[in-house]
Write a protein that holds these residues in place. Structure first.
Motif, short mmCIF file in Angstrom:
data_model
loop_
_atom_site.label_atom_id
_atom_site.label_comp_id
_atom_site.label_asym_id
_atom_site.label_seq_id
_atom_site.Cartn_x
_atom_site.Cartn_y
_atom_site.Cartn_z
N ILE A 238 -5.02 -1.14 -1.95
CA ILE A 238 -4.96 0.29 -2.23
C ILE A 238 -4.47 1.05 -0.99
CG2 ILE A 238 -6.29 2.38 -2.74
CD1 ILE A 238 -8.02 0.75 -4.57
N SER A 239 -5.10 0.79 0.15
CA SER A 239 -4.77 1.56 1.36
C SER A 239 -3.37 1.27 1.89
CB SER A 239 -5.82 1.29 2.45
OG SER A 239 -5.81 -0.07 2.84
N LEU A 240 -2.93 0.01 1.90
CA LEU A 240 -1.63 -0.33 2.46
C LEU A 240 -0.46 0.29 1.69
CD1 LEU A 240 -2.25 -4.04 3.52
CD2 LEU A 240 -2.09 -2.06 5.00
N PRO A 241 -0.41 0.15 0.34
CA PRO A 241 0.69 0.79 -0.39
C PRO A 241 0.68 2.32 -0.30
CG PRO A 241 -0.38 -0.88 -1.75
CD PRO A 241 -1.24 -0.66 -0.55
N LEU A 242 -0.50 2.91 -0.25
CA LEU A 242 -0.57 4.37 -0.13
C LEU A 242 0.03 4.84 1.19
CD1 LEU A 242 -4.13 5.22 -1.56
CD2 LEU A 242 -1.93 5.83 -2.56
N HIS A 243 -0.27 4.11 2.26
CA HIS A 243 0.31 4.47 3.56
C HIS A 243 1.82 4.23 3.57
CE1 HIS A 243 0.95 5.06 7.77
NE2 HIS A 243 1.26 3.79 7.97
N ALA A 244 2.24 3.11 2.96
CA ALA A 244 3.67 2.81 2.89
C ALA A 244 4.43 3.89 2.11
CB ALA A 244 3.90 1.45 2.23
N GLY A 245 3.71 4.55 1.17
CA GLY A 245 4.32 5.60 0.36
C GLY A 245 4.33 6.96 1.04
N GLY A 246 3.82 7.03 2.28
CA GLY A 246 3.89 8.28 3.01
C GLY A 246 2.55 8.94 3.30
N MET A 247 1.48 8.41 2.77
CA MET A 247 0.17 9.00 3.01
C MET A 247 -0.31 8.63 4.42
SD MET A 247 -3.31 8.54 0.69
CE MET A 247 -2.61 9.32 -0.76
N SER A 248 -1.07 9.53 5.04
CA SER A 248 -1.58 9.25 6.38
C SER A 248 -2.53 8.05 6.35
CB SER A 248 -2.32 10.47 6.94
OG SER A 248 -3.54 10.67 6.24
N LYS A 249 -2.67 7.37 7.49
CA LYS A 249 -3.53 6.19 7.55
C LYS A 249 -4.98 6.53 7.23
CE LYS A 249 -0.90 3.23 10.68
NZ LYS A 249 -0.92 2.40 11.90
N LYS A 250 -5.45 7.65 7.74
CA LYS A 250 -6.84 8.05 7.50
C LYS A 250 -7.10 8.29 6.02
CE LYS A 250 -7.88 10.07 12.04
NZ LYS A 250 -8.24 11.32 12.76
N LYS A 251 -6.18 9.00 5.36
CA LYS A 251 -6.35 9.30 3.94
C LYS A 251 -6.22 8.04 3.09
CE LYS A 251 -5.14 12.90 0.64
NZ LYS A 251 -4.23 14.04 0.34
N ALA A 252 -5.27 7.17 3.46
CA ALA A 252 -5.08 5.91 2.73
C ALA A 252 -6.33 5.03 2.85
CB ALA A 252 -3.86 5.17 3.26
N PHE A 253 -6.91 5.00 4.06
CA PHE A 253 -8.15 4.24 4.28
C PHE A 253 -9.27 4.80 3.41
CE2 PHE A 253 -12.27 4.59 6.48
CZ PHE A 253 -12.68 3.28 6.37
N LEU A 254 -9.36 6.13 3.35
CA LEU A 254 -10.42 6.77 2.58
C LEU A 254 -10.33 6.40 1.10
CD1 LEU A 254 -12.81 8.75 2.80
CD2 LEU A 254 -11.21 10.61 2.27
N TYR A 255 -9.12 6.41 0.54
CA TYR A 255 -8.93 6.05 -0.87
C TYR A 255 -9.31 4.58 -1.09
CZ TYR A 255 -6.71 10.26 -2.72
OH TYR A 255 -6.47 11.53 -3.18
N GLY A 256 -8.87 3.71 -0.18
CA GLY A 256 -9.18 2.28 -0.31
C GLY A 256 -10.68 2.03 -0.26
N ALA A 257 -11.36 2.70 0.67
CA ALA A 257 -12.81 2.52 0.81
C ALA A 257 -13.56 3.08 -0.38
CB ALA A 257 -13.29 3.19 2.10
N LEU A 258 -13.13 4.26 -0.87
CA LEU A 258 -13.83 4.91 -1.98
C LEU A 258 -13.75 4.12 -3.29
CD1 LEU A 258 -13.05 8.71 -1.45
CD2 LEU A 258 -15.24 7.54 -1.16
#
Length: 255
Positions: free
Chosen positions: A161-181
């Protein structure tokens, strides 16, 4: 304290997987992922047998019931529950295919993984509820082994979840938050299940085998097929054998 730690362990697995977004540029090395998924498969298969199905059979026998009936019914209910859940997720995916939006696709991935984490949280809650009820067929070691097995399986889920979100332009912190949640539902549903221990205990053989059915569905439908994707490799099989043996030793020797 032990119980609180036990129900948090699977969530920690998701958090650690999501944390990879800060260290990995793209995705986990394919070889490591196959080995990890295979290992998680072996752990979950062994946990389904020794931590869930065998205690379910023994409890049914102790209650003077047919030893195979409630485990069979519960197991099939678990399989069909996730089958229906998958159908619903697939329906919403088809419905949203009309919108060519990368955000939509990633939102569906987040939803799918979050929904699949609910029965896993319940599985952890059920096994700890069985231990808290004083049932001799459920041990603390077995409960922790099951929680660790699910945590291992959750590790790649947090990252995909976190890696593709970041690759799509989302910040690392926000991508991490989505992956963790995506994994937060596990301790929540584990806690709810434990709170309902008094209601669950009489039906424990059904709940344990239901959790086993859910876990076996995830293994057969998701984890094993993922170890076969891409370049042919035996790493998934090796990982599965190691995971199965380690989980069996933990449950039998420590239980």
């Amino acid at each position: 304290m032990d119980i609180a730690l036990g129900i948090i362990i699977p969530f920690i697995g998701t958090i650690l997987g999501a944390l990879l977004v800060f260290f990995v540029k793209n995705n986990i090395n394919n070889k490591y992922q196959k080995l990890l998924l295979g290992f998680a498969s072996g752990v979950m298969i062994a946990a389904s047998v020794w931590s869930l199905l065998i205690p379910s059979i023994e409890m049914a026998e102790e209650n003077g019931k047919l030893p195979w009936l409630s485990p069979t019914v519960g197991f099939l209910m678990g399989v069909f529950f996730l089958l229906i859940l998958d159908k619903l997720v697939a329906y919403f995916k088809r419905k949203n295919n009309k919108i060519k939006s990368e955000v939509k696709k990633k939102s569906m991935l987040f939803l799918a993984i979050t929904l699949h984490n609910i029965p896993e949280g319940m599985a952890v809650g059920v096994i700890f509820a069985g231990y808290l009820s004083g049932n001799s067929t459920v041990t603390l070691a077995g409960a922790f082994a099951l929680a660790i097995g699910i945590a291992i399986q959750n590790f790649p889920e947090g990252s995909i979840i976190s890696l593709p979100l970041h690759a799509g332009g989302m910040s690392k912190k926000k991508a991490f938050l989505y992956g963790a949640l995506s994994g937060i539902v596990e301790p929540i549903f584990a806690f709810i299940t434990i709170l309902l221990t008094n209601l669950i205990v009489p039906l424990m053989p059904y709940f344990l085998s239901f959790a086993a059915g859910c876990m076996m569905y995830v293994v057969v439908e998701e984890l094993i097929p993922e170890t076969k994707e891409g370049k042919p490799s035996k790493l998934g099989t090796i990982g599965m054998a190691l995971g199965f043996v380690i989980m069996m030793i933990l449950d039998v020797a420590l239980g």
